[in-house]
Design a protein around this motif. Structure first.
Motif, mmCIF file in Angstrom:
data_model
loop_
_atom_site.group_PDB
_atom_site.id
_atom_site.type_symbol
_atom_site.label_atom_id
_atom_site.label_comp_id
_atom_site.label_asym_id
_atom_site.label_seq_id
_atom_site.Cartn_x
_atom_site.Cartn_y
_atom_site.Cartn_z
ATOM 1 N N ARG A 156 7.674 1.539 -24.280
ATOM 2 C CA ARG A 156 9.150 1.276 -24.030
ATOM 3 C C ARG A 156 9.573 1.259 -22.648
ATOM 4 O O ARG A 156 10.685 0.604 -22.552
ATOM 5 C CB ARG A 156 9.617 2.877 -24.580
ATOM 6 C CG ARG A 156 9.465 3.329 -25.961
ATOM 7 C CD ARG A 156 10.314 4.105 -26.650
ATOM 8 N NE ARG A 156 10.088 5.462 -25.778
ATOM 9 C CZ ARG A 156 9.242 6.442 -26.025
ATOM 10 N NH1 ARG A 156 8.436 6.205 -27.219
ATOM 11 N NH2 ARG A 156 9.104 7.513 -25.452
ATOM 12 N N CYS A 216 5.753 -8.502 -33.771
ATOM 13 C CA CYS A 216 7.038 -9.185 -34.062
ATOM 14 C C CYS A 216 7.023 -10.219 -34.685
ATOM 15 O O CYS A 216 7.735 -10.844 -35.616
ATOM 16 C CB CYS A 216 7.940 -9.026 -32.722
ATOM 17 S SG CYS A 216 8.259 -7.383 -32.208
ATOM 18 N N GLY A 250 13.244 -3.783 -38.163
ATOM 19 C CA GLY A 250 13.535 -2.540 -37.993
ATOM 20 C C GLY A 250 12.905 -1.463 -38.961
ATOM 21 O O GLY A 250 12.846 -0.377 -38.841
ATOM 22 N N GLU A 251 12.286 -2.163 -40.144
ATOM 23 C CA GLU A 251 11.740 -1.197 -41.033
ATOM 24 C C GLU A 251 10.307 -1.104 -40.882
ATOM 25 O O GLU A 251 9.475 -0.533 -41.589
ATOM 26 C CB GLU A 251 11.997 -1.778 -42.506
ATOM 27 C CG GLU A 251 13.681 -1.607 -42.764
ATOM 28 C CD GLU A 251 14.162 -2.390 -44.064
ATOM 29 O OE1 GLU A 251 13.239 -3.128 -44.507
ATOM 30 O OE2 GLU A 251 15.254 -2.582 -44.391
ATOM 31 N N SER A 252 9.692 -2.226 -40.037
ATOM 32 C CA SER A 252 8.037 -2.172 -39.847
ATOM 33 C C SER A 252 7.436 -0.795 -39.275
ATOM 34 O O SER A 252 7.984 -0.344 -37.970
ATOM 35 C CB SER A 252 8.111 -3.363 -38.894
ATOM 36 O OG SER A 252 6.426 -3.261 -38.436
ATOM 37 N N LYS A 253 6.862 -0.276 -40.147
ATOM 38 C CA LYS A 253 5.970 1.019 -39.643
ATOM 39 C C LYS A 253 4.972 0.626 -38.545
ATOM 40 O O LYS A 253 4.725 1.615 -37.503
ATOM 41 C CB LYS A 253 5.163 1.549 -40.963
ATOM 42 C CG LYS A 253 5.882 2.345 -42.056
ATOM 43 C CD LYS A 253 5.147 2.607 -43.139
ATOM 44 C CE LYS A 253 5.921 2.992 -44.319
ATOM 45 N NZ LYS A 253 5.434 3.548 -45.649
ATOM 46 N N GLU A 254 4.409 -0.648 -38.666
ATOM 47 C CA GLU A 254 3.702 -0.922 -37.313
ATOM 48 C C GLU A 254 4.324 -0.934 -36.143
ATOM 49 O O GLU A 254 3.755 -0.538 -34.904
ATOM 50 C CB GLU A 254 3.060 -2.289 -37.721
ATOM 51 C CG GLU A 254 1.954 -2.261 -38.926
ATOM 52 C CD GLU A 254 2.768 -2.357 -40.009
ATOM 53 O OE1 GLU A 254 3.859 -2.699 -40.211
ATOM 54 O OE2 GLU A 254 1.887 -2.466 -41.121
ATOM 55 N N LEU A 255 5.419 -1.574 -35.978
ATOM 56 C CA LEU A 255 6.347 -1.537 -34.927
ATOM 57 C C LEU A 255 6.705 -0.268 -34.438
ATOM 58 O O LEU A 255 6.858 -0.139 -33.142
ATOM 59 C CB LEU A 255 7.572 -2.565 -35.012
ATOM 60 C CG LEU A 255 7.347 -3.821 -34.971
ATOM 61 C CD1 LEU A 255 8.586 -4.869 -35.461
ATOM 62 C CD2 LEU A 255 6.731 -4.192 -33.619
ATOM 63 N N LYS A 256 7.259 0.636 -35.423
ATOM 64 C CA LYS A 256 7.706 1.802 -35.031
ATOM 65 C C LYS A 256 6.463 2.634 -34.460
ATOM 66 O O LYS A 256 6.789 3.517 -33.659
ATOM 67 C CB LYS A 256 8.201 2.622 -36.423
ATOM 68 C CG LYS A 256 9.366 2.143 -36.621
ATOM 69 C CD LYS A 256 9.988 2.879 -38.013
ATOM 70 C CE LYS A 256 11.485 2.243 -38.648
ATOM 71 N NZ LYS A 256 11.842 3.117 -39.969
ATOM 72 N N ALA A 257 5.317 2.498 -34.964
ATOM 73 C CA ALA A 257 4.276 3.226 -34.484
ATOM 74 C C ALA A 257 4.132 2.739 -32.835
ATOM 75 O O ALA A 257 3.674 3.559 -32.012
ATOM 76 C CB ALA A 257 2.928 2.988 -35.282
ATOM 77 N N LEU A 283 6.224 1.561 -30.994
ATOM 78 C CA LEU A 283 7.029 1.757 -30.146
ATOM 79 C C LEU A 283 7.129 3.428 -29.759
ATOM 80 O O LEU A 283 8.008 4.002 -28.837
ATOM 81 C CB LEU A 283 8.741 1.637 -30.583
ATOM 82 C CG LEU A 283 9.040 0.260 -30.600
ATOM 83 C CD1 LEU A 283 10.005 -0.040 -31.595
ATOM 84 C CD2 LEU A 283 9.120 -0.307 -29.296
ATOM 85 N N CYS A 284 6.221 4.198 -30.287
ATOM 86 C CA CYS A 284 6.243 5.611 -30.060
ATOM 87 C C CYS A 284 5.440 5.649 -28.691
ATOM 88 O O CYS A 284 5.513 6.639 -27.930
ATOM 89 C CB CYS A 284 5.288 6.335 -30.985
ATOM 90 S SG CYS A 284 6.264 6.756 -32.567
#
Length: 148
Positions: A100, A132, A85-92, A94-95
């Motif tokens: 999605r 992941c 949940g805190e991973s910047k790479e995953l957040k990027a 998921l943009c």
């Protein structure tokens, strides 16, 4: 090897949090939930937990609601889930609206195995899965195959 308690065709992947039967898909769960009865409390709460004790009043559920001792080997530690949940790479990643949509398609599919085969042909999905796994199962000396 177990089979789904609802359709008696597939290998079960899930367990009903109320009655603890095993089922293979969302459609089987939907068929089952109308007839579902909570397990009765036995002398040993560890063997058959009371539904009220595991189901949260606000309607949310926890991983513990779905797992028992047999499932422990497949459990991802809470700290690793927080790292996801805190991973910047995953957040990027998921943009990306395409990723999605792929994730929604996989989540909503009745046959997860078939849809995963299709999704794994998408480089973006593979990149997401790899990211992941880097968090959930970091590379250590013990899980590296030696080169021959």
């Amino acid at each position: 090897m177990q089979i789904c308690s609802v359709c008696s065709e597939q290998t079960p992947k899930y367990k009903c949090p109320v009655c603890k039967i095993r089922y293979c898909s969302v459609s089987c769960y939907k068929n089952h939930k109308d007839e579902c009865l909570p397990v009765k409390q036995t002398a040993s709460p560890a063997l058959a937990p009371d539904f009220k004790a595991t189901h949260h009043c606000d309607g949310n559920w926890s991983v513990e609601d779905l797992l028992d001792e047999d499932d422990q080997s497949d459990r991802v530690p809470l700290q690793r889930l927080k790292e996801l949940g805190e991973s910047k790479e995953l957040k990027a990643l998921l943009c990306n609206p395409h990723l999605r949509q792929l994730l929604l398609t996989v989540d909503q599919a009745d046959n997860k195995a078939d849809i995963m085969k299709v999704a794994m042909q998408e480089p973006l999905f593979v990149e997401f899965a790899d990211q992941c796994l880097k968090i959930v199962e970091p590379i250590t000396e013990e899980n590296i195959c030696p080169m021959i």
